[in-house]
Enzyme design. Structure first.
Site, PDB file in Angstrom:
ATOM      1  N   ARG A 252       0.858  -1.190   0.000  1.00  0.00           N
ATOM      2  CA  ARG A 252       0.000   0.000   0.000  1.00  0.00           C
ATOM      3  C   ARG A 252       0.895   1.241   0.000  1.00  0.00           C
ATOM      4  O   ARG A 252       1.431   1.642   1.010  1.00  0.00           O
ATOM      5  CB  ARG A 252      -0.911   0.008   1.234  1.00  0.00           C
TER       6      ARG A 252
ATOM      7  N   ASP B  79     -11.860   9.339  -7.584  1.00  0.00           N
ATOM      8  CA  ASP B  79     -11.396   8.138  -8.280  1.00  0.00           C
ATOM      9  C   ASP B  79     -11.801   8.286  -9.740  1.00  0.00           C
ATOM     10  O   ASP B  79     -12.924   7.945 -10.124  1.00  0.00           O
ATOM     11  CB  ASP B  79     -12.020   6.882  -7.655  1.00  0.00           C
TER      12      ASP B  79
ATOM     13  N   HIS C 106       0.852   2.644 -10.453  1.00  0.00           N
ATOM     14  CA  HIS C 106      -0.087   3.099  -9.419  1.00  0.00           C
ATOM     15  C   HIS C 106       0.650   3.970  -8.388  1.00  0.00           C
ATOM     16  O   HIS C 106       0.861   3.574  -7.241  1.00  0.00           O
ATOM     17  CB  HIS C 106      -0.690   1.872  -8.747  1.00  0.00           C
TER      18      HIS C 106
ATOM     19  N   GLU D 174      -1.634   8.349 -11.693  1.00  0.00           N
ATOM     20  CA  GLU D 174      -1.167   7.050 -12.167  1.00  0.00           C
ATOM     21  C   GLU D 174      -1.199   6.994 -13.693  1.00  0.00           C
ATOM     22  O   GLU D 174      -2.269   7.037 -14.302  1.00  0.00           O
ATOM     23  CB  GLU D 174      -2.051   5.952 -11.589  1.00  0.00           C
TER      24      GLU D 174
ATOM     25  N   GLN E 115      -7.742  -8.737  -8.534  1.00  0.00           N
ATOM     26  CA  GLN E 115      -7.757  -7.328  -8.904  1.00  0.00           C
ATOM     27  C   GLN E 115      -6.329  -6.822  -9.129  1.00  0.00           C
ATOM     28  O   GLN E 115      -5.427  -7.120  -8.359  1.00  0.00           O
ATOM     29  CB  GLN E 115      -8.425  -6.496  -7.820  1.00  0.00           C
TER      30      GLN E 115
ATOM     31  N   ARG F  51       2.231  -7.039  -9.208  1.00  0.00           N
ATOM     32  CA  ARG F  51       2.518  -6.389  -7.924  1.00  0.00           C
ATOM     33  C   ARG F  51       2.580  -7.390  -6.762  1.00  0.00           C
ATOM     34  O   ARG F  51       2.966  -7.026  -5.645  1.00  0.00           O
ATOM     35  CB  ARG F  51       1.446  -5.331  -7.624  1.00  0.00           C
TER      36      ARG F  51
END
Length: 317
Positions: free
Chosen positions: A77, A230, A186, A291, A101, A106
């Site tokens: 995170r 978002d 990201h 991003e 997801q 990652r």
């Protein structure tokens, strides 16, 4: 003794300026590069996640949650997680539909492939250093390999220079059939005060508002923050998106390279509370995600083909 009229001059020793350094952690979990001028970057081999990017004066430019899990058991995170081969929840009836997801890049352990650097002479200060990381289909977990059974090779290059931090992804189709993918850097940038932060370079562009059930949002001159944001901006004509920090001055420019989309995200109060690894809970006040990616539709790569894209984050500190 014969006196030669054109004597060779004395040979002076070549003076080299200090060079970039690379340090690998004792537990082989991270690779850190530092320039003589003070800029520094640290990459976690789990996910090839950039954990830290510091300016010459030592200021941290990325936000990393105090609750981030760094032992490889889950994605990190904060920093710069690399999203591949799908952005967001995988769509139904697609080759990526069985993946988690944001895909597997990652969440996978990458291989450190080595470094390359400029060798600045005493007359120049153009030092830079590039760290290369690799992930290949043969190194995936059995679960990920079953969910996405394509032969591929990824090389992720992280280049630190006085100009900024460049992150480039190269995707190679090493199989006999085509595959489709999405990719996203990201990036969590650290800011002084999100309520006084603006993002420019997206003026007048339509966007997908994921806070409003993925409906089309109303274009605005700048992006400001007074609640959860978002947004997915697609097919952006200009290459640069800029962050203006609390004082209204340019802070960081994000320059996209062969990436046509940009996601802007801040979870605000309620969303932050719902994420167990988001710490402290008011940390949203000091971060913004800008991003760079290719997430609208799919990039198709035929057998044997290679694709490359990435970004350069330029600090104004």
């Amino acid at each position: 003794m014969v006196d030669r009229p054109n004597k060779p001059s004395a040979i002076s020793p070549t003076t080299m300026s200090p060079q970039p350094t690379v340090t690998i952690a004792d537990d082989n979990s991270t690779v850190t590069a530092k320039l003589p001028s003070g800029e520094e970057v640290t990459v976690l081999l789990h996910g090839a996640t950039v954990l830290s990017w510091k300016a010459a004066g030592g200021q941290e430019l990325l936000w990393l949650s105090e609750g981030a899990v760094l032992d490889g058991s889950k994605p990190v995170r904060g920093g710069i997680p690399l999203v591949f081969p799908v952005f967001g929840p995988p769509p139904k009836n697609h080759a990526t539909s069985s993946l988690p997801q944001h895909g597997f890049a990652r969440s996978s352990r990458w291989e450190y492939l080595g470094k390359s650097s400029t060798e600045a002479q005493s007359t120049t200060s153009d030092n830079s250093i590039k760290l290369d990381f690799g992930l290949y289909s043969t190194a995936l977990s059995a679960e990920a390999r079953k969910a996405w059974p394509y032969d591929f090779g990824l090389v992720y290059s992280v280049t630190l220079s006085k100009e900024g931090l460049q992150t480039m992804v190269t995707v190679q189709n090493e199989g006999k059939e085509a595959f489709e993918f999405q990719v996203l850097l990201h990036t969590y940038f650290r800011v002084k005060d999100i309520s006084k932060t603006t993002v420019t370079g997206l003026a007048g562009l339509p966007f997908i508002d994921k806070v409003a059930n993925a409906t089309q949002g109303n274009p605005a001159p700048t992006v400001t923050f007074s609640g959860e944001v978002d947004r997915v901006y697609t097919n952006i004509p200009q290459s640069t998106t800029s962050i203006l920090d609390a004082d209204g001055k340019p802070y960081i420019d994000v320059v996209r390279d062969n990436l046509s989309d940009t996601v802007v995200w801040n979870p605000w109060t309620e969303k932050a509370k719902g994420m167990g690894d988001f710490q402290p809970k008011d940390g949203f006040k000091h971060m913004v995600c800008v991003e760079a990616g290719a997430v609208e539709g799919w990039t198709k790569l035929e057998a044997g083909e290679t694709w490359e894209g990435g970004m350069l984050a330029k600090s104004h500190l």
